[in-house]
Write a protein that holds these residues in place. Structure first.
Motif, mmCIF file in Angstrom:
data_model
loop_
_atom_site.group_PDB
_atom_site.id
_atom_site.type_symbol
_atom_site.label_atom_id
_atom_site.label_comp_id
_atom_site.label_asym_id
_atom_site.label_seq_id
_atom_site.Cartn_x
_atom_site.Cartn_y
_atom_site.Cartn_z
ATOM 1 N N LEU A 1 55.426 34.787 35.791
ATOM 2 C CA LEU A 1 55.534 36.241 35.961
ATOM 3 C C LEU A 1 56.896 36.660 36.520
ATOM 4 N N ARG B 1 40.081 42.811 41.807
ATOM 5 C CA ARG B 1 41.544 42.760 41.868
ATOM 6 C C ARG B 1 42.000 41.753 42.932
ATOM 7 N N LEU C 1 41.552 38.259 41.657
ATOM 8 C CA LEU C 1 42.537 37.967 40.608
ATOM 9 C C LEU C 1 43.949 37.820 41.167
ATOM 10 N N ILE D 1 38.168 39.012 29.838
ATOM 11 C CA ILE D 1 38.342 38.801 31.278
ATOM 12 C C ILE D 1 39.709 39.344 31.711
ATOM 13 N N PRO D 2 39.724 40.223 32.694
ATOM 14 C CA PRO D 2 40.990 40.839 33.093
ATOM 15 C C PRO D 2 41.829 39.920 33.966
ATOM 16 N N SER D 3 43.063 40.343 34.217
ATOM 17 C CA SER D 3 43.942 39.616 35.141
ATOM 18 C C SER D 3 44.421 40.591 36.210
ATOM 19 N N TYR D 4 45.196 40.077 37.161
ATOM 20 C CA TYR D 4 45.723 40.930 38.234
ATOM 21 C C TYR D 4 46.571 42.074 37.687
ATOM 22 N N VAL D 5 47.218 41.869 36.540
ATOM 23 C CA VAL D 5 48.090 42.935 36.022
ATOM 24 C C VAL D 5 47.390 43.827 34.993
ATOM 25 N N THR D 6 46.094 43.595 34.763
ATOM 26 C CA THR D 6 45.355 44.473 33.843
ATOM 27 C C THR D 6 45.136 45.823 34.526
ATOM 28 N N ALA D 7 45.571 46.883 33.858
ATOM 29 C CA ALA D 7 45.501 48.194 34.513
ATOM 30 C C ALA D 7 44.041 48.608 34.754
ATOM 31 N N ASP D 8 43.234 48.550 33.709
ATOM 32 C CA ASP D 8 41.849 49.005 33.827
ATOM 33 C C ASP D 8 40.916 47.794 33.845
ATOM 34 N N LEU D 9 40.439 47.460 35.032
ATOM 35 C CA LEU D 9 39.621 46.255 35.167
ATOM 36 C C LEU D 9 38.284 46.404 34.456
ATOM 37 N N ALA D 10 37.830 47.631 34.254
ATOM 38 C CA ALA D 10 36.513 47.844 33.656
ATOM 39 C C ALA D 10 36.572 47.845 32.133
ATOM 40 N N ALA D 11 37.770 47.853 31.580
ATOM 41 C CA ALA D 11 37.898 47.927 30.119
ATOM 42 C C ALA D 11 37.288 46.680 29.468
ATOM 43 N N GLU E 1 51.379 36.529 33.663
ATOM 44 C CA GLU E 1 50.523 36.459 34.855
ATOM 45 C C GLU E 1 49.464 35.372 34.675
ATOM 46 N N ARG E 2 48.862 35.328 33.519
ATOM 47 C CA ARG E 2 47.765 34.381 33.296
ATOM 48 C C ARG E 2 48.259 32.937 33.248
#
Lengths: 770, 328, 168
Positions: free
Chosen positions: A711, B91, B94, C118-128, C140-141
């Motif tokens: 990153l 968050r 993660l 599965i989202p990551s720390y930089v995913t804006a919308d975690l619920a998407a 990031e991943r």
């Protein structure tokens, strides 16, 4: 490095100045500069399929019968001596074969220190290796345990009890200054350079900057740990090592253990990253000795902590850079002095002022380094020793001067580019930094930069651009030998002991050999990584490609002679001499009359030979004593600094390089990028935490010593001038190290442009920007 | 690593039984414990693998979300209910470690992870009261960039390393434990201890007690919450400072608010004083600054970590401003 | 008592201290899995257990009992390379090659995580429920896999290429 050495090298340089260029290697440009097919082509790595499948065998991955495992014990004390040693519990622990300490270590000599006179001199330290009770630095190896499994060895090592009498240690950088030593020379150059009266010129200058810059200790942190698998076969030694100096190590080990050169074979076909750190250190010697005592093959892989404890890294530095300029911005004074650490038992100065001599002209110079003597693990060379951190100081200072004068920092640099080498007066073999800047600036969009710092903002982020010059000298090493085996089926094998640490050595030299021999790339195979092959020098100083290339060129000339002899009087090429032919289109042909030719197959078939083999050494590398041969680069950086947290995020990085011919754009771009990413680490996060109270490194792990993660790394744009150097084989100069140079300054200059804060103390962590 | 025996517990009761006694340690994912064993910081003779116990993530009738202690960190962060109702927790998880480590680490193990103090990890060369009570602390006069500024004692300045626990602290999580003395519920904010003169004891767990689950009460903050982590490398690094915050607004004023800090205290630090300043007040910069002042009033910074005061203040203000400003 | 490794059953070692990494490398000579730190700080030892990426250095072999392990050797070899392996060669996603097997194993699992939303720390919308695999997401991943040669650009490029081909 002595005054005598200064005298010798300076007289050789003087003589070289009189010798006509045509008499020297590189005097006549390499014909392959004009005649290329495979060279310059995008080629994927020949070892790629092995590496992606996990089938490339590294030093700790050689399977052996009756293999045993070693673990080391390191001194937690910095200076003193062992007063009590109890190995009883360890010796009786399950699986333990033996414990080796200074009491039982076989008596051997010490390694000759790395030097320029003897190529088998590769020692990083003159301290006896586990031969006495003395402790000279924190982390020194004091015992080795050999057991049936690694788990057993590790556990038994923890059972060894040692008491130490502790002596006062020298561990504080600032306290060591009064006793600093002034060496006569740095590598091949005189240390002290004084031209004119720089201090007086500085005082008189209408524009000047004069500041201190500090860089911390750093470690190489190749992902592969240092490892050896050592096996004695009778009185002969086979060592599978992770090393960037295969043939020199074999020669040095033979001397150390009283063996003939043929009795030592070092194999290292793949090295998992080196960066200067994978030399000959104590662990190989301890492993070899322990294997001998155990009478079994033995594997020793250092722990990550062990690497920090016993493999030195880059010295910290404190540098003063002062520049005086006249009203037009021409430098009237350039001063670069400072301190770094080099204990008397070490071998490697951190020559941060060497780059300063070649880049910019000035009316007066004052350049000198001093060495501090601390009780530390001996520091060694790490990627672009000297230039990596010296360029941070000088290129930051130029940016400061440009800001103070209100001129563009690129314009200021270009105004001071020299016609000839500013110190020696030697002509440059090829030098196009101006072009690199012009092309880099255009591609990067430098004209969009706001000169006034702190003026561009996007939400909480302040945005800035910076640039800096990078540089690294050309080198080609003596003692490079290559064997070319030309087979009757029209294929050829190139063999030498050179090392592959990720530079793409085999790939690029296969491309070279294809063109040199006039064969298709697919017809070439390359064998490396074995001291039983013709000896090649160590991989260091970005010299390997040119050194091997020179040897291949010499071997090809010899091969042409052999082919002429073999072809005899019944061939269309009969009567031609070696200088009158070239190797093209799978055969040998007259240069004057290309229709006079005969194919390799035909010559070998007629002579009833399956193959012919020639071995040759490259010519003496005198070219860089006559010419000033330097690569250079223009590095551009755009980044964001959080106004909230001080976090720095690099968004764009561009390197515009002037490094001669680029032999393989794909692997070259990767090497440039790799160096630049290490430069990002140097700029933003890397620091070996040396506790000055104890002399102990406190972050000996990849969790606590940060190197850039994915990153942290933006897409990095890389371009080059590609102008061949008429004085080097293939027109190429080495590219392994220049990538890291200039990057830290480009980042620091961009941080200044973003925030108005000048950070002269690496790494640029967020606390410095709050 | 000292020789060890390994067994798997099939029930909480069995885990408690096997773990009750000197030399035994419960093993979750092993991401911290195995590392500490290799370093010689932990020297158990017996490992009881509890990763086979409940890893269920279920809604209780009370409306709480119950997360089995063996649930992997990654499973919690990926769970739809966590992402929808407790995004701050997702968050935070993660933000921690790497994907590989999150796949291994369990929730119970995360609660039990130990400090990353450099001197704590250095068995051979450094003094540490947490590792060896009474031996001294080399961090105070040494490298303490990563150390705590709140809740420290003369004996220990180590910071708690967890990201997950910071969100749990802000979310009023409770830890369900089971032991020889029966079952009990421990509020997360009381689960970890301040060092005082016993820095070797990280938590209030008694010998033989086993973490069964973590309960999250229904949260009003799903619409306005954040976890912001500040670190030296942009990923795969421990926090210098982290802020977990959630709030509700009513007529331009802050109604409910929960804040916790990571990286600056020996435990996940619930910022109750800051919350008290903010609760019912205006969503304005002055209030945010006053909240930070209140929470940091007792801070005891050292040479290497004094910057954390400004960093915590600024990060908190930025998070609050973001949460009150937009339609998050 | 057995661990299934690349499709074959392997006995759990007697010494409970033996990590999955040491079992692979020293016990089975499956040396494609690399050791870079032995402490969970570099990712070079990444393997898949039941399809999920984990660090074999911090996994005791005993913990893998009854589970299925895939190493780089099981992902693809010789003429039967995994698409990621091919893409790594094409995009020069390595230099020394030492972190490479770990990077490739991590990338293989990562692409499945993305597919699973599965989202990551930089995913804006975690619920998407659906994710776009941006460069930043890949970075990031993949940040748990360190590379010192600096092949990051090539690695990210190779992964994006495979992801795009898979989606097409």
């Amino acid at each position: 490095m002595s005054k005598t050495q200064n005298a010798i090298i300076s007289s050789v340089r003087t003589v070289m100045g009189w010798v006509p260029a045509q008499w020297l290697p590189g005097g006549t440009p390499d014909p392959l500069i004009e005649r290329r097919a495979a060279i310059g082509r995008q080629a994927s790595r020949l070892d790629g399929p092995l590496k992606v499948a996990g089938e490339a065998r590294f030093a700790a991955e050689v399977a052996m019968d009756r293999l045993c495992y070693a673990a080391l014990v390191h001194s937690p004390v910095t200076r003193g001596r062992i007063t009590r040693l109890d190995t009883g519990a360890a010796e009786t622990a399950p699986g333990v074969i033996l414990v080796m300490t200074h009491r039982t270590m076989p008596r051997i000599g010490t390694l000759p220190l790395i030097g320029i006179t003897d190529l088998s001199a590769v020692g990083n330290s003159s301290i006896p290796i586990m031969l006495d009770a003395e402790i000279r630095y924190n982390g020194q190896v004091v015992a080795a345990v050999v057991a049936e499994t690694q788990e057993q060895a590790d556990h038994a090592a923890s059972l060894i009890e040692i008491d130490y009498a502790i002596d006062a240690a020298r561990t504080r950088f600032q306290d060591a200054r009064p006793d600093a030593r002034t060496p006569a020379s740095l590598l091949m150059d005189k240390n002290h350079v004084s031209i004119g009266n720089a201090e007086r010129e500085l005082k008189r200058a209408p524009h000047r900057v004069d500041n201190m810059y500090r860089t911390p200790a750093q470690n190489h942190n190749a992902i592969e740990l240092h490892a050896v698998t050592a096996a004695w076969e009778g009185d002969s030694l086979v060592l599978h090592d992770a090393t960037q100096m295969i043939a020199p190590s074999a020669a040095a080990l033979a001397k150390l253990f009283g063996l003939k050169r043929e009795q030592v074979r070092v194999l290292s076909p793949f090295v998992g990253g080196g960066f200067g750190g994978k030399g000959l250190w104590d662990h190989q010697i301890v492993a070899i000795a322990a294997a001998r005592l155990a009478g079994r093959p033995l594997r020793l892989m250092l722990s990550r902590e062990g690497v920090y404890r016993m493999i030195g890294g880059r010295s910290p530095s404190e540098q003063r850079v002062a520049i005086g300029a006249d009203a037009e911005g021409r430098f009237t004074a350039l001063l670069h002095t400072g301190y770094s650490v080099m204990p008397p038992y070490g071998a490697c100065p951190e020559p941060y002022t060497l780059g300063t001599r070649a880049l910019y002209g000035a009316r007066s110079f004052e350049i000198m380094q001093r060495h501090l003597d601390l009780d530390i693990v001996p520091n060694t060379f790490m990627r672009a020793p000297g230039e990596a951190i010296g360029s941070f100081a000088v290129e930051s200072a130029i940016d400061e001067l440009a800001h103070a004068m209100g001129v563009d920092p690129i314009a200021l640099r270009l105004r001071n580019l020299p016609e000839r080498h500013p110190i020696s007066g030697a002509p440059f073999s090829q030098h196009a930094l101006g072009q690199a800047y012009a092309e880099g600036a255009k591609r990067f969009g430098w004209d969009r930069r706001h000169a006034e710092p702190g003026t561009v903002r996007e939400g909480e982020w302040r945005i800035g651009m910076g640039c800096a010059t990078g540089s690294f000298p050309y080198a080609r090493m003596p003692g490079a030998n290559v064997r070319i085996t030309l087979r009757g089926d029209g294929t050829a094998v190139i063999a030498c002991s050179a090392q592959e640490m990720g530079m793409g050595t085999a790939t690029v030299q296969a491309q070279h050999a294809a063109d040199r021999l006039g064969l298709p790339l697919e017809a070439i195979s390359v064998e490396l990584g074995d001291s039983a092959l013709p000896a090649a020098p160590m991989a260091g100083g970005s010299s390997q490609t040119a050194s091997i290339a020179g040897a291949i060129a010499a071997a090809a000339t010899k091969l042409a002679g052999e082919l002429l002899r073999l072809a005899g009087n019944d061939s269309p090429i009969a009567g031609l001499r070696a200088g009158e032919v070239q190797l093209v289109e799978e055969g040998i042909a007259s240069i004057a009359d290309p229709t006079r030719r005969e194919s390799y197959r035909s010559i070998l078939a007629r002579a009833a030979r399956e193959a012919i083999a020639v071995t040759a050494a490259g010519s003496a590398p005198l070219e860089f004593l006559k010419f000033a041969m330097h690569s250079s680069s223009a590095i551009f950086c755009e980044l964001r600094v959080s106004a909230v947290t001080g976090e720095v995020r690099v968004d764009r990085l561009l390197g515009s390089f002037d490094c001669g011919t680029i032999l393989n754009p794909k692997t070259a771009a990767s090497q440039f990028r790799g160096g630049m990413i290490m430069g990002l680490g140097l700029a933003l996060m890397e620091e070996t935490l040396f506790d000055e109270r104890s002399g102990r490194i406190m972050n000996p792990s990849l969790a606590d010593y940060h190197i850039p993660a994915h990153l942290d790394v933006p897409e990095i744009d890389v371009i080059w001038t590609g102008i061949p150097d008429p004085r080097s084989p293939l027109g190429a100069r080495g590219i392994g190290e220049i990538g890291i140079t200039g990057v830290a300054a480009a980042v620091a200059n961009a941080v200044f442009n973003a925030t108005g804060k000048r950070i002269r103390d690496l790494p640029i962590t967020l606390d410095k920007l709050l | 690593m000292t020789p060890i025996s390994y067994s798997r517990a099939t029930s909480v009761a069995e885990a408690g039984r096997l773990a009750d006694g000197a030399g035994a340690r419960l093993l979750g994912g092993g991401t911290n414990l195995v590392d500490l064993m290799r370093k010689g910081v932990e020297r158990p003779s017996r490992l009881v693998d509890v990763s086979g116990l409940s890893d269920a993530i279920e809604l209780a009738r009370s409306g709480s979300l119950v997360i089995g202690a063996a649930a992997r960190n990654s499973a919690v962060a990926a769970h739809p209910l966590v992402r929808q109702r407790y995004p701050m927790l997702a968050r935070a998880i993660l933000a921690g470690a790497s994907a590989q480590i999150r796949n291994m680490a369990t929730v119970g193990g995360n609660l039990m992870q130990r400090t990353r103090c450099l001197y704590f990890a250095d068995v051979a060369g450094s003094r540490c009261n947490k590792r060896e009570p009474g031996s001294g602390c080399d961090a105070v006069g040494g490298f303490n960039r990563y150390h705590a500024v709140l809740g420290t004692s003369p004996a220990c300045i180590a910071a708690h390393p967890s990201d997950m626990c910071v969100a749990l602290a802000a979310l009023d999580a409770r830890v369900q434990v089971s032991g020889p003395g029966g079952d009990r519920m421990i509020p997360l904010v009381d689960f970890h201890r301040l060092p005082g003169d016993r820095p070797d004891r990280d938590t209030v767990l008694d010998p033989g007690e086993v973490i069964v689950a973590v309960e999250l009460p229904a949260s009003p903050f799903a619409g306005r919450s954040a976890y912001r982590k500040v670190r030296d490398r942009s990923s795969y690094a421990f926090a210098l400072v982290s802020v977990a915050a959630g709030l509700t607004m009513r007529e331009g004023r802050i109604e409910e608010v929960a804040i916790a800090f990571g990286g600056i205290a020996p435990k996940p630090w619930r910022a109750s004083r800051a919350e008290a300043v903010l609760r019912g007040g205006p969503a304005a910069g002055a209030a945010f600054a006053a909240a930070a002042d209140a929470e940091l009033a007792d801070a005891a910074p050292l040479a290497g970590n004094a910057f954390k005061l400004a960093l915590t203040r600024r990060t908190l203000e930025a998070v609050l401003s973001e949460l009150t400003g937009g339609s998050l | 008592m057995a661990i299934r490794i690349n499709g074959s059953d392997v006995a759990v070692p007697d010494d409970a201290r033996v990590s999955l990494l040491d079992l692979l490398r020293e016990g089975l000579h499956l040396t494609g899995t690399k050791v870079g730190c032995n402490q969970g700080a570099c990712g070079a030892c990444t393997v898949l257990i039941d399809g999920q990426r984990v660090l074999s250095c911090l996994t005791l072999a005993a913990q893998a009992d009854g589970r299925s392990v895939t190493t780089i050797e099981g992902l693809g070899s010789g003429s039967d390379l995994h698409p990621l392996q091919v893409a790594f060669i094409e995009h020069d996603g390595f230099q020394c090659g030492y972190c490479t097997p770990g990077q490739i194993c991590a990338a293989a699992a990562m692409l499945r995580e993305v597919e699973a939303g599965i989202p990551s720390y930089v995913t804006a919308d975690l619920a998407a429920e659906r994710l776009t695999l941006s460069r930043e997401e890949v970075r990031e991943r993949m940040s748990g896999n360190l590379c010192r040669c600096g092949a990051h650009n090539g690695i990210v490029e190779a992964i994006l290429r495979v992801a795009a081909e898979h989606a097409a």
